[in-house]
Design a protein around this motif. Structure first.
Motif, mmCIF file in Angstrom:
data_model
loop_
_atom_site.group_PDB
_atom_site.id
_atom_site.type_symbol
_atom_site.label_atom_id
_atom_site.label_comp_id
_atom_site.label_asym_id
_atom_site.label_seq_id
_atom_site.Cartn_x
_atom_site.Cartn_y
_atom_site.Cartn_z
ATOM 1 N N LEU A 1 39.291 54.353 53.587
ATOM 2 C CA LEU A 1 40.117 53.159 53.698
ATOM 3 C C LEU A 1 41.385 53.488 54.475
ATOM 4 C CD1 LEU A 1 39.860 51.694 50.080
ATOM 5 C CD2 LEU A 1 38.743 50.824 52.141
ATOM 6 N N ASP A 2 41.949 52.467 55.083
ATOM 7 C CA ASP A 2 43.213 52.607 55.793
ATOM 8 C C ASP A 2 44.344 52.448 54.781
ATOM 9 O OD1 ASP A 2 45.446 52.409 57.425
ATOM 10 O OD2 ASP A 2 44.391 51.273 58.968
ATOM 11 N N ALA A 3 45.255 53.417 54.751
ATOM 12 C CA ALA A 3 46.365 53.361 53.794
ATOM 13 C C ALA A 3 47.256 52.148 54.025
ATOM 14 C CB ALA A 3 47.193 54.642 53.884
ATOM 15 N N ALA A 4 47.220 51.599 55.242
ATOM 16 C CA ALA A 4 48.087 50.469 55.577
ATOM 17 C C ALA A 4 47.452 49.115 55.267
ATOM 18 C CB ALA A 4 48.459 50.534 57.057
ATOM 19 N N VAL B 1 45.267 44.749 51.573
ATOM 20 C CA VAL B 1 44.463 44.480 50.378
ATOM 21 C C VAL B 1 44.708 45.572 49.334
ATOM 22 C CG1 VAL B 1 42.116 44.126 49.522
ATOM 23 C CG2 VAL B 1 42.721 43.420 51.843
ATOM 24 N N PRO B 2 45.042 45.215 48.094
ATOM 25 C CA PRO B 2 45.263 46.228 47.050
ATOM 26 C C PRO B 2 43.985 47.024 46.764
ATOM 27 C CG PRO B 2 46.105 44.075 46.368
ATOM 28 C CD PRO B 2 45.290 43.845 47.598
ATOM 29 N N THR B 3 44.155 48.306 46.497
ATOM 30 C CA THR B 3 43.018 49.164 46.156
ATOM 31 C C THR B 3 43.153 49.648 44.717
ATOM 32 O OG1 THR B 3 44.147 51.125 47.018
ATOM 33 C CG2 THR B 3 42.712 49.919 48.536
ATOM 34 N N HIS B 4 42.030 50.040 44.142
ATOM 35 C CA HIS B 4 42.017 50.469 42.745
ATOM 36 C C HIS B 4 42.226 51.980 42.658
ATOM 37 C CE1 HIS B 4 41.059 50.470 38.508
ATOM 38 N NE2 HIS B 4 40.937 49.155 38.543
ATOM 39 N N PRO B 5 43.101 52.449 41.776
ATOM 40 C CA PRO B 5 43.354 53.893 41.667
ATOM 41 C C PRO B 5 42.231 54.670 40.985
ATOM 42 C CG PRO B 5 44.619 52.705 40.012
ATOM 43 C CD PRO B 5 43.987 51.663 40.895
ATOM 44 N N GLN C 1 36.389 50.081 46.222
ATOM 45 C CA GLN C 1 37.754 50.413 45.793
ATOM 46 C C GLN C 1 38.739 49.279 46.054
ATOM 47 O OE1 GLN C 1 36.370 53.357 44.018
ATOM 48 N NE2 GLN C 1 38.584 53.092 43.955
ATOM 49 N N LEU C 2 38.313 48.261 46.789
ATOM 50 C CA LEU C 2 39.180 47.108 47.019
ATOM 51 C C LEU C 2 39.199 46.242 45.764
ATOM 52 C CD1 LEU C 2 38.023 46.100 50.623
ATOM 53 C CD2 LEU C 2 39.938 47.571 49.969
ATOM 54 N N GLU C 3 40.379 45.920 45.279
ATOM 55 C CA GLU C 3 40.485 45.182 44.020
ATOM 56 C C GLU C 3 39.835 43.806 44.087
ATOM 57 O OE1 GLU C 3 44.324 45.031 42.297
ATOM 58 O OE2 GLU C 3 44.364 47.165 41.810
ATOM 59 N N GLU C 4 39.815 43.209 45.266
ATOM 60 C CA GLU C 4 39.224 41.872 45.361
ATOM 61 C C GLU C 4 37.695 41.904 45.397
ATOM 62 O OE1 GLU C 4 39.456 41.063 50.149
ATOM 63 O OE2 GLU C 4 41.139 40.454 48.918
ATOM 64 N N GLU C 5 37.124 43.096 45.534
ATOM 65 C CA GLU C 5 35.669 43.231 45.427
ATOM 66 C C GLU C 5 35.310 43.266 43.941
ATOM 67 O OE1 GLU C 5 33.034 43.850 47.852
ATOM 68 O OE2 GLU C 5 34.496 42.999 49.224
ATOM 69 N N GLU C 6 34.612 42.272 43.471
ATOM 70 C CA GLU C 6 34.323 42.185 42.041
ATOM 71 C C GLU C 6 32.889 42.548 41.690
ATOM 72 O OE1 GLU C 6 35.412 38.273 40.861
ATOM 73 O OE2 GLU C 6 37.582 38.654 41.046
ATOM 74 N N ARG C 7 31.966 42.332 42.647
ATOM 75 C CA ARG C 7 30.551 42.570 42.354
ATOM 76 C C ARG C 7 29.878 43.337 43.483
ATOM 77 N NH1 ARG C 7 28.376 39.856 38.147
ATOM 78 N NH2 ARG C 7 29.713 38.308 37.144
ATOM 79 N N CYS C 8 28.829 44.044 43.135
ATOM 80 C CA CYS C 8 28.019 44.739 44.126
ATOM 81 C C CYS C 8 27.259 43.704 44.954
ATOM 82 C CB CYS C 8 27.039 45.672 43.412
ATOM 83 S SG CYS C 8 25.747 46.335 44.490
ATOM 84 N N SER D 1 34.645 43.974 57.691
ATOM 85 C CA SER D 1 35.280 44.586 58.862
ATOM 86 C C SER D 1 35.748 43.526 59.845
ATOM 87 C CB SER D 1 34.317 45.552 59.558
ATOM 88 O OG SER D 1 33.201 44.858 60.075
ATOM 89 N N GLY D 2 35.138 42.345 59.784
ATOM 90 C CA GLY D 2 35.571 41.252 60.639
ATOM 91 C C GLY D 2 36.809 40.561 60.114
ATOM 92 N N ASN D 3 37.156 40.874 58.855
ATOM 93 C CA ASN D 3 38.340 40.256 58.256
ATOM 94 C C ASN D 3 39.483 41.265 58.175
ATOM 95 O OD1 ASN D 3 36.992 37.804 57.917
ATOM 96 N ND2 ASN D 3 36.112 38.461 55.977
ATOM 97 N N ASP D 4 39.605 41.963 57.027
ATOM 98 C CA ASP D 4 40.765 42.830 56.829
ATOM 99 C C ASP D 4 40.439 44.308 56.919
ATOM 100 O OD1 ASP D 4 40.787 42.181 53.218
ATOM 101 O OD2 ASP D 4 39.250 42.904 54.580
#
Length: 214
Positions: free
Chosen positions: A97-100, A103-107, A126-133, A203-206
């Motif tokens: 992931l890009d540190a910049a 989108v919030p990431t999960h620790p 690891q993206l917090e907005e990803e909720e499901r596989c 990848s087409g979004n954020d």
């Protein structure tokens, strides 16, 4: 008390590097779309019988293997990673992931249990907005089913030596016991296509801050 055979050959770090320079066991076909660097390193360490501290020294020699480092692009030298793993830069860039990112990431290490049973972890989990596989449509987990501990999402010797296992109790985080190393795709073609579509959508979004492509 009888002596037991060491788990790994006793080699200095430079000897591990020399050994890998002569050739390493790895097949890019073992990887799936959007696979995280942690997942890739688990497979590489397993295939080459590498202890965690040796692999950490090879990919990040200035990092304390016991402390580890966050797996983001700013912390990892891609050129060195390419030399060690012998994988294309595009594949490895996608695995981080890009540190910049806005989108919030999960620790904590965040995973789909069914994906883990196939030896797969997506960097997108690891993206917090990803909720499901996107393949199994299950909620992503962070806590161990057995002890409720969370494994930190870092690259360290202890994490590398616990592939798809809880750092607290060493239980498998998956439902199955599939090998990390396989000569056949771990998921069906349809599942791999679903992972690819999801990656391209993100990848087409954020996720397009230099993510590259495989």
């Amino acid at each position: 008390m009888a002596l037991t055979r060491p788990r790994f050959p006793i080699l200095a770090f430079d000897e591990w590097e020399l050994s890998l320079s002569r050739g390493s066991a790895f097949n890019q076909k073992w990887l799936m779309p959007g696979e995280s660097l942690i997942s890739i390193l688990w497979k590489f360490a397993c295939a080459n019988v590498l202890p965690g501290d040796a692999l950490m020294h090879l990919i990040s020699p200035l990092v304390d293997p016991s402390m580890g480092v966050a797996p983001v692009r700013d912390n990892i030298e891609l050129a060195r990673l390419c030399r060690v793993l012998r994988l294309p830069e595009g594949v490895l860039r996608m695995s981080l992931l890009d540190a910049a990112l806005a989108v919030p990431t999960h620790p904590a290490f965040r995973y789909c249990r069914l994906c883990a049973a196939h030896g797969y972890h997506s960097v997108l989990y690891q993206l917090e907005e990803e909720e499901r596989c996107p393949v199994h449509h299950q909620s992503l987990d962070t806590r161990c089913l057995h002890c409720s501990c969370e494994t930190p999402h870092i690259l360290s010797a202890s994490v590398i030596e616990a592939p798809f296992r809880c750092l607290g109790c060493r239980s498998h985080v998956s439902y199955g016991r599939l090998s990390l190393r396989s000569t056949i795709p771990a998921m069906s073609r349809q599942d791999r296509m679903a992972l690819s579509r999801h990656w391209l959508l993100r990848s087409g979004n954020d996720m397009n801050g230099g993510s590259g492509s495989a």
